[in-house]
Design a protein around this motif. Structure first.
Motif, PDB file in Angstrom:
ATOM      1  N   ARG A  80       1.317   7.754 -25.788  1.00 19.10           N
ATOM      2  CA  ARG A  80       0.036   7.953 -25.167  1.00 19.10           C
ATOM      3  C   ARG A  80      -0.243   9.013 -24.435  1.00 19.10           C
ATOM      4  O   ARG A  80       0.250   8.958 -23.283  1.00 19.10           O
ATOM      5  CB  ARG A  80      -0.275   6.509 -24.420  1.00 19.10           C
ATOM      6  N   PRO A  81      -0.831   9.955 -24.737  1.00 19.32           N
ATOM      7  CA  PRO A  81      -0.875  10.963 -23.885  1.00 19.32           C
ATOM      8  C   PRO A  81      -1.577  11.108 -22.508  1.00 19.32           C
ATOM      9  O   PRO A  81      -2.699  10.149 -22.506  1.00 19.32           O
ATOM     10  CB  PRO A  81      -1.867  12.218 -24.886  1.00 19.32           C
ATOM     11  N   LEU A  82      -1.338  11.876 -21.976  1.00 15.00           N
ATOM     12  CA  LEU A  82      -1.656  12.015 -20.444  1.00 15.00           C
ATOM     13  C   LEU A  82      -2.876  13.277 -20.576  1.00 15.00           C
ATOM     14  O   LEU A  82      -2.616  14.279 -21.172  1.00 15.00           O
ATOM     15  CB  LEU A  82      -0.836  12.220 -19.478  1.00 15.00           C
ATOM     16  N   ASP A  83      -4.066  12.892 -20.022  1.00 11.40           N
ATOM     17  CA  ASP A  83      -5.065  14.122 -19.764  1.00 11.40           C
ATOM     18  C   ASP A  83      -4.480  15.154 -18.505  1.00 11.40           C
ATOM     19  O   ASP A  83      -4.067  14.483 -17.820  1.00 11.40           O
ATOM     20  CB  ASP A  83      -6.465  13.380 -19.387  1.00 11.40           C
ATOM     21  N   GLY A  84      -4.931  16.204 -18.716  1.00 16.31           N
ATOM     22  CA  GLY A  84      -4.683  17.406 -17.706  1.00 16.31           C
ATOM     23  C   GLY A  84      -5.070  18.530 -17.698  1.00 16.31           C
ATOM     24  O   GLY A  84      -6.283  18.758 -18.561  1.00 16.31           O
ATOM     25  N   LEU A  85      -4.853  19.185 -16.762  1.00 13.29           N
ATOM     26  CA  LEU A  85      -5.436  20.788 -16.864  1.00 13.29           C
ATOM     27  C   LEU A  85      -4.086  21.548 -16.686  1.00 13.29           C
ATOM     28  O   LEU A  85      -3.398  21.669 -15.980  1.00 13.29           O
ATOM     29  CB  LEU A  85      -6.296  20.738 -15.341  1.00 13.29           C
ATOM     30  N   LEU A  86      -4.605  22.798 -17.310  1.00  8.39           N
ATOM     31  CA  LEU A  86      -3.805  23.895 -17.222  1.00  8.39           C
ATOM     32  C   LEU A  86      -4.590  25.242 -16.812  1.00  8.39           C
ATOM     33  O   LEU A  86      -5.292  25.616 -17.460  1.00  8.39           O
ATOM     34  CB  LEU A  86      -3.069  24.210 -18.572  1.00  8.39           C
ATOM     35  N   TYR A  87      -4.251  25.658 -15.611  1.00 12.48           N
ATOM     36  CA  TYR A  87      -5.001  26.959 -15.133  1.00 12.48           C
ATOM     37  C   TYR A  87      -3.792  28.141 -15.329  1.00 12.48           C
ATOM     38  O   TYR A  87      -3.044  27.949 -14.639  1.00 12.48           O
ATOM     39  CB  TYR A  87      -5.411  26.893 -13.747  1.00 12.48           C
ATOM     40  N   ARG A  88      -4.431  29.275 -16.372  1.00 10.58           N
ATOM     41  CA  ARG A  88      -3.264  30.244 -16.541  1.00 10.58           C
ATOM     42  C   ARG A  88      -4.007  31.569 -16.180  1.00 10.58           C
ATOM     43  O   ARG A  88      -5.173  31.795 -16.279  1.00 10.58           O
ATOM     44  CB  ARG A  88      -3.297  30.273 -18.196  1.00 10.58           C
ATOM     45  N   ALA A  89      -3.269  32.351 -15.330  1.00  9.29           N
ATOM     46  CA  ALA A  89      -3.582  33.625 -14.969  1.00  9.29           C
ATOM     47  C   ALA A  89      -2.422  34.550 -15.472  1.00  9.29           C
ATOM     48  O   ALA A  89      -1.435  34.253 -15.702  1.00  9.29           O
ATOM     49  CB  ALA A  89      -3.580  33.452 -13.310  1.00  9.29           C
ATOM     50  N   ARG A  90      -2.710  35.974 -15.232  1.00  7.76           N
ATOM     51  CA  ARG A  90      -1.592  36.901 -15.595  1.00  7.76           C
ATOM     52  C   ARG A  90      -1.880  38.015 -14.508  1.00  7.76           C
ATOM     53  O   ARG A  90      -2.902  38.634 -14.035  1.00  7.76           O
ATOM     54  CB  ARG A  90      -1.883  37.412 -17.156  1.00  7.76           C
ATOM     55  N   GLY A  91      -0.639  38.549 -14.236  1.00  8.31           N
ATOM     56  CA  GLY A  91      -0.492  39.675 -13.056  1.00  8.31           C
ATOM     57  C   GLY A  91       0.474  39.529 -12.313  1.00  8.31           C
ATOM     58  O   GLY A  91       1.714  38.515 -12.619  1.00  8.31           O
ATOM     59  N   ARG A  92       0.806  40.305 -11.247  1.00  6.55           N
ATOM     60  CA  ARG A  92       1.705  40.155 -10.297  1.00  6.55           C
ATOM     61  C   ARG A  92       1.540  39.166  -9.175  1.00  6.55           C
ATOM     62  O   ARG A  92       2.316  38.637  -8.157  1.00  6.55           O
ATOM     63  CB  ARG A  92       2.212  41.427  -9.786  1.00  6.55           C
ATOM     64  N   ARG A  93       0.176  38.634  -8.889  1.00  3.19           N
ATOM     65  CA  ARG A  93      -0.280  37.870  -7.987  1.00  3.19           C
ATOM     66  C   ARG A  93      -1.050  36.748  -8.440  1.00  3.19           C
ATOM     67  O   ARG A  93      -1.867  37.299  -9.385  1.00  3.19           O
ATOM     68  CB  ARG A  93      -0.812  38.634  -6.703  1.00  3.19           C
ATOM     69  N   ALA A  94      -1.133  35.444  -8.074  1.00  2.00           N
ATOM     70  CA  ALA A  94      -1.962  34.691  -8.354  1.00  2.00           C
ATOM     71  C   ALA A  94      -2.076  33.494  -7.247  1.00  2.00           C
ATOM     72  O   ALA A  94      -1.116  33.018  -6.820  1.00  2.00           O
ATOM     73  CB  ALA A  94      -1.216  33.843  -9.847  1.00  2.00           C
ATOM     74  N   THR A  95      -3.427  33.143  -7.125  1.00  2.00           N
ATOM     75  CA  THR A  95      -3.700  31.906  -5.999  1.00  2.00           C
ATOM     76  C   THR A  95      -4.446  31.011  -6.844  1.00  2.00           C
ATOM     77  O   THR A  95      -5.429  31.184  -7.540  1.00  2.00           O
ATOM     78  CB  THR A  95      -4.390  32.583  -4.964  1.00  2.00           C
ATOM     79  N   PHE A  96      -3.875  29.845  -6.692  1.00  4.31           N
ATOM     80  CA  PHE A  96      -4.686  28.561  -7.276  1.00  4.31           C
ATOM     81  C   PHE A  96      -4.978  27.337  -6.061  1.00  4.31           C
ATOM     82  O   PHE A  96      -4.461  27.423  -5.397  1.00  4.31           O
ATOM     83  CB  PHE A  96      -3.742  27.847  -8.267  1.00  4.31           C
ATOM     84  N   VAL A  97      -6.466  27.132  -6.102  1.00  2.17           N
ATOM     85  CA  VAL A  97      -6.610  26.382  -4.856  1.00  2.17           C
ATOM     86  C   VAL A  97      -7.220  25.156  -5.587  1.00  2.17           C
ATOM     87  O   VAL A  97      -8.283  25.101  -6.472  1.00  2.17           O
ATOM     88  CB  VAL A  97      -7.718  27.153  -4.056  1.00  2.17           C
ATOM     89  N   ALA A  98      -7.002  23.869  -5.235  1.00  7.20           N
ATOM     90  CA  ALA A  98      -7.654  22.988  -5.641  1.00  7.20           C
ATOM     91  C   ALA A  98      -7.732  21.769  -4.681  1.00  7.20           C
ATOM     92  O   ALA A  98      -6.988  21.884  -3.663  1.00  7.20           O
ATOM     93  CB  ALA A  98      -6.354  22.005  -6.858  1.00  7.20           C
ATOM     94  N   ALA A  99      -9.042  21.143  -4.332  1.00 11.04           N
ATOM     95  CA  ALA A  99      -9.284  20.183  -3.578  1.00 11.04           C
ATOM     96  C   ALA A  99      -9.318  18.749  -4.095  1.00 11.04           C
ATOM     97  O   ALA A  99     -10.338  18.557  -5.043  1.00 11.04           O
ATOM     98  CB  ALA A  99     -10.398  20.691  -2.776  1.00 11.04           C
ATOM     99  N   PHE A 100      -8.952  17.823  -3.548  1.00 12.29           N
ATOM    100  CA  PHE A 100      -9.147  16.409  -4.241  1.00 12.29           C
ATOM    101  C   PHE A 100      -9.892  15.413  -2.961  1.00 12.29           C
ATOM    102  O   PHE A 100      -9.737  15.681  -1.810  1.00 12.29           O
ATOM    103  CB  PHE A 100      -7.809  15.819  -4.446  1.00 12.29           C
ATOM    104  N   ALA A 101     -10.865  14.619  -3.542  1.00  3.75           N
ATOM    105  CA  ALA A 101     -11.437  13.684  -2.657  1.00  3.75           C
ATOM    106  C   ALA A 101     -11.542  12.330  -3.545  1.00  3.75           C
ATOM    107  O   ALA A 101     -11.650  12.175  -4.622  1.00  3.75           O
ATOM    108  CB  ALA A 101     -12.708  14.336  -2.547  1.00  3.75           C
TER     109      ALA A 101
END
Length: 674
Positions: free
Chosen positions: A613-634
Motif C-alpha cells: 500500500r504505497p505512501l504518498d510523498g514529495l521529492l525535491y531534486r536539485a543539482r549543484g555544489r550547493r542546495a537549500t531546501f526549506v519546508a514549513a508545516f502547520a
C-alpha cells in the motif's frame, strides 16, 4: 511484576472486561486442544509474502498448517514458511499456558489449570526430543525448539512463568522428574549461550544477553536457587551489569531502536520479578550514568507522539499486535511500579493497536487480556494527550522539538548508525501531530523480506537527503546546537560522513505557529541532491501539477527502483503547498521554490504493516555544489506562506494570511529569526 492474588483485582472497574477478553482469547486458543507441535520451529522472519512484503496470517486456532496466506490472498507453501509458522505455534502454546494459568488464578475454574498443566506436561515430554536445530543459519546461536536461542529464551520465560503461577496457586500438577529434565536442559543451553556471547564473542551488551539472563532468572526462581540468582545479578553481562552497558546515559538501549529498547526492557522486568521472588531489591539496579527501569520508560514517553504512539526508529515494526502487547506489558508493569500518569496514553495506544488498530483500523483503547489481568494495577487518569517538553537524547542521537501551543512536533535522528539494526537515515525527521504521525518512520519488515535492505533501511525511504542518487554510508552525525525555550525550540544537526565531500546541515525550528525545516547541502563536486518527504496519509496537492512518467527521477541506489513519480510541480509560484490529514485533522506542508530544482509527487512502498500500500510523498531534486531546501508545516487548513527575502533570508507568513511575516536568516551561529 505480577500482583497476586489476581482475584483481588476485581475491585478495579476495568478488571471484569479485561478478564472477559482474556477468557475469549484463551478459550479460542484451547479450541485447538492442548497438544504441542512435534517439530521445532524455524525463523519467524521468513513468515513474509515475497510478492507483497506483508507478514503472513497466523490463526491460533489452527492445529496444523501446510499452506500459508498473506492478507492479499497469496497462498504459499514450503519448509521456510512452515518453520516460521511453527515459531508462532510454539509461542502461542506458551502464551496459552500462561493465559490459562492466569484464568485459573483469577477465577478458580479448574479447567484452566488443567489446560495449563497439560501444555507444560507436553513440553516437558517433547523438548528433550528436539535436536539442536540443524537448519539454523551459521550466524545464529542455535536453539532446540527454534532456530535461534534468542527465540527459545523468550518462549521459555513464558513457559516458566506459567509454571510459577500455577505453583503459586497450589495448582501445579506437572510430573516433577520430567519438568526437572526439561528445565535443566533449558538452563544448560542458556548458560552455554551466555558464555559464547559474553566470553567468546565479547558481546555482553547484546540484546540477546538480556533475554538469556531473563530465562536463567526464571529458572533460578523455579528452583528457588538464590545462589544462582546472586551470581546472575552480579556477573559480567548479568542483570545489573547489562543495564550499565546495554543502556546509554540518556536511558535508551544502545542500538537506537525503540523496538529493541522495549524488547530489552521487557526482559529486564521479567528478570527483576524473578530476582525479587528470591529477596533481591531490583529497584536498586542502576547504571553509573543513572540508567534505570523508570528512566527507560520515561525515555519512551519523551519520544512518543502526543497520542502515545511510538515511532519505529531504526529496526522495528511500524505496528503489529504482538509488539503492541509487549508495549502494554512493560507499561502496565511500569504503571504498577511507579504510578506515572504519563504512561497512560502509551498504554491506551498499545491496547488499541493490539485490538486490531495496526492496519489503520480503530481498535479499543481499553485494558483487556493477559497483559491487563496479570500486570495491571490501579485506574488510569482521564484520557489526555502527552504534553512532553523538547528533549535532546545526546548519546543516542535524537532531538525532539515541541511547543506547548503547537499540535505539531519534530523528531530528528542524528546519532550512531545502530549497528546491524541501523538505517542509512542520519538527519532523518519524523513529523508528529497530536493524533499521530504525519511524516512517519515507516518501520521494518521481517528480515526474510528482500525489502529490508533494498528499501526500508536505505536513505530514500526516510525523510532525509540523498546525494548522487546513493544511500548514505553508515556514520554518526552531531548536534551543533540545541535550544529548548518557552517561545521556541531549535536544533542544528550536521552530517559529514554520509557522502565523501559532503556536509549536510539540518536546522529545525518549532514555535507556536510553525514547524520549520531548513536543510543545507554543501558539496566538493557538483552532484544531484534529493530531499525526501513521505506522508502517512494521502496528499491533496491542489493545482500547479503536471503528470509525468514514472522514471522521471532515477537514482544509482537500488532503493530508487521502488519510487514512482506521478506528477511534477510546474506552477510559477514562490512556494508549493500540499495538505494531508492526521486523525481527521488537516496538516499543510509548504516548500520554498528551489531555483532550477524539480519537485515531484511520488509513491513508494508503504509502512512495514503493508508495503504494497504505497505512501504518498514529495521529492525535491536539485543539482549543484550547493542546495537549500526549506519546508514549513502547520496544523489547520491554511498553509504557511514562504517567500525569498533579501540577502538569502526567507519570509515565513502565518497560516491563514493574518499576522506579520517572520524573517529567518542563516548565520554562522545557525538559524536566526529576525
Amino acid at each position: 511484576m505480577i500482583a497476586a492474588p489476581l482475584r483481588e483485582k476485581k475491585r478495579y472497574g476495568w478488571f471484569d472486561a479485561a478478564l472477559r477478553a482474556l477468557l475469549e482469547e484463551t478459550d479460542a486458543a484451547l479450541e485447538a486442544g492442548v497438544d504441542v507441535p512435534e517439530e521445532p520451529g524455524g525463523w519467524w522472519h521468513q513468515y513474509v509474502c515475497p510478492t507483497h512484503g506483508t507478514e503472513l496470517r497466523f490463526d491460533p486456532r489452527e492445529r496444523e498448517a501446510t499452506a500459508f496466506r498473506c492478507p492479499h490472498g497469496c497462498v504459499l507453501e514450503g519448509e521456510a514458511y512452515r518453520g516460521a509458522w511453527l515459531v508462532f505455534k510454539h509461542q502461542e502454546r506458551a502464551r496459552t499456558a500462561l493465559s490459562a494459568a492466569a484464568m485459573y488464578a483469577a477465577t478458580g475454574e479448574a479447567k484452566y489449570a488443567e489446560a495449563a498443566n497439560a501444555i507444560l506436561e507436553a513440553y516437558a515430554s517433547r523438548y528433550p526430543r528436539y535436536p539442536v536445530h540443524p537448519d539454523a543459519q551459521p550466524w545464529m546461536l542455535k536453539g532446540r525448539a527454534f532456530h535461534q536461542a534468542l527465540t527459545e529464551a523468550i518462549w521459555a520465560t513464558t513457559i516458566l512463568r506459567a509454571f510459577l503461577l500455577l505453583r503459586d496457586e497450589g495448582a501445579l500438577q506437572v510430573d516433577a522428574a520430567a519438568s526437572d529434565v526439561f528445565f535443566a536442559m533449558v538452563s544448560s543451553s542458556m548458560t552455554e549461550y551466555r558464555r559464547i556471547l559474553i566470553e567468546e564473542r565479547d558481546e555482553p551488551a547484546n540484546n540477546y544477553t538480556a533475554w538469556l539472563n531473563a530465562c536463567l532468572a526464571c529458572y533460578y526462581a523455579v528452583r528457588d536457587d538464590r545462589d544462582g540468582m546472586e551470581t546472575l545479578v552480579s556477573a559480567r553481562g548479568g542483570l545489573r551489569h547489562h543495564l550499565e552497558i546495554g543502556v546509554l546515559p540518556d536511558q535508551l538501549e544502545f542500538e537506537g531502536s525503540l523496538y529493541y529498547h522495549v524488547f530489552v526492557l521487557r526482559a529486564y522486568f521479567i528478570a527483576a520479578e524473578m530476582a525479587e521472588r528470591l529477596g533481591f531489591d531490583a529497584t536498586a539496579w542502576t547504571g553509573s550514568a543513572g540508567q534505570s527501569f523508570r528512566g527507560m520508560l520515561e525515555a519512551l514517553v519523551g519520544l512518543a507522539a502526543p497520542n502515545g504512539e511510538l515511532p519505529a526508529l531504526h529496526d522495528g515494526p511500524y505496528s503489529r499486535p504482538p509488539y503492541a502487547r509487549e508495549i502494554a506489558e512493560v507499561f502496565e508493569i511500569g504503571y504498577a511500579r511507579y504510578g506515572d500518569a504519563r504512561f497512560a496514553p502509551i498504554l491506551r495506544e498499545a491496547y488499541r493497536r493490539a485490538d486490531g488498530g495496526c492496519g489503520g483500523g480503530t481498535g479499543s483503547a481499553e485494558r483487556r487480556g493477559l497483559e491487563a489481568v496479570l500486570y495491571g494495577e490501579g485506574d488510569w487518569p482521564a484520557a489526555e494527550p502527552l504534553r512532553e517538553p523538547s528533549r535532546l537524547y545526546a548519546s543516542a542521537g535524537f532531538a525532539v522539538l515541541r511547543h506547548a501551543d503547537n499540535p505539531l512536533s519534530l523528531l530528528a535522528d542524528f546519532g550512531p548508525h545502530g549497528g546491524s539494526h541501523g538505517h542509512d537515515d542520519k538527519l532523518n525527521v519524523v513529523l508528529m501531530h497530536r493524533n499521530g504521525f504525519v511524516l512517519p518512520e515507516r518501520g521494518m519488515v521481517p528480515y526474510g523480506s528482500e525489502l529490508r535492505r533494498r528499501w526500508f533501511a536505505r536513505t530514500p525511504s526516510h525523510n532525509a537527503v540523498s546525494v548522487g542518487g546513493r544511500t548514505q554510508a553508515p556514520h554518526t552525525g552531531v548536534c551543533l546546537r540545541f535550544d529548548a525555550e518557552a517561545r521556541r525550540s531549535y536544533a542544528w544537526l550536521r552530517s559529514e560522513g554520509a557522502y565523501a565531500g559532503a556536509t549536510l546541515d539540518r536546522h529545525l525550528w518549532v514555535d507556536r505557529d510553525v514547524a520549520l525545516d531548513w536543510f543545507e547541502v554543501r558539496l566538493d563536486l557538483e552532484e544531484t541532491v534529493d530531499y525526501w518527504l513521505h506522508f502517512a496519509e494521502p496528499l491533496n496537492v491542489g493545482g500547479g501539477w503536471t503528470a509525468c512518467t514514472p522514471d522521471a527521477a532515477p537514482g544509482e541506489d537500488e532503493a530508487y527502483g521502488y519510487v514512482a513519480t506521478s506528477a511534477r510541480w510546474t506552477a510559477e509560484e514562490p512556494f508549493a503547498a500540499v495538505a494531508a490529514t492526521c486523525g481527521g485533522e488537516r496538516v499543510t506542508a509548504s516548500l520554498l521554490a528551489v531555483p532550477g530544482g524539480e519537485l515531484y509527487r511520488i509513491a513508494s512502498p508503504g509502512t512495514s504493516v503493508d508495503p504494497s500500500r504505497p505512501l504518498d510523498g514529495l521529492l525535491y531534486r536539485a543539482r549543484g555544489r550547493r542546495a537549500t531546501f526549506v519546508a514549513a508545516f502547520a496544523a489547520g487548513d491554511a498553509p504557511i506562506r514562504l517567500a525569498r527575502g533579501d540577502e538569502g533570508s526567507v519570509l515565513v507568513a502565518p497560516a491563514g494570511g493574518g499576522g506579520t511575516a517572520m524573517r529567518f536568516r542563516m548565520t554562522e551561529h545557525g538559524l536566526h529569526r529576525e
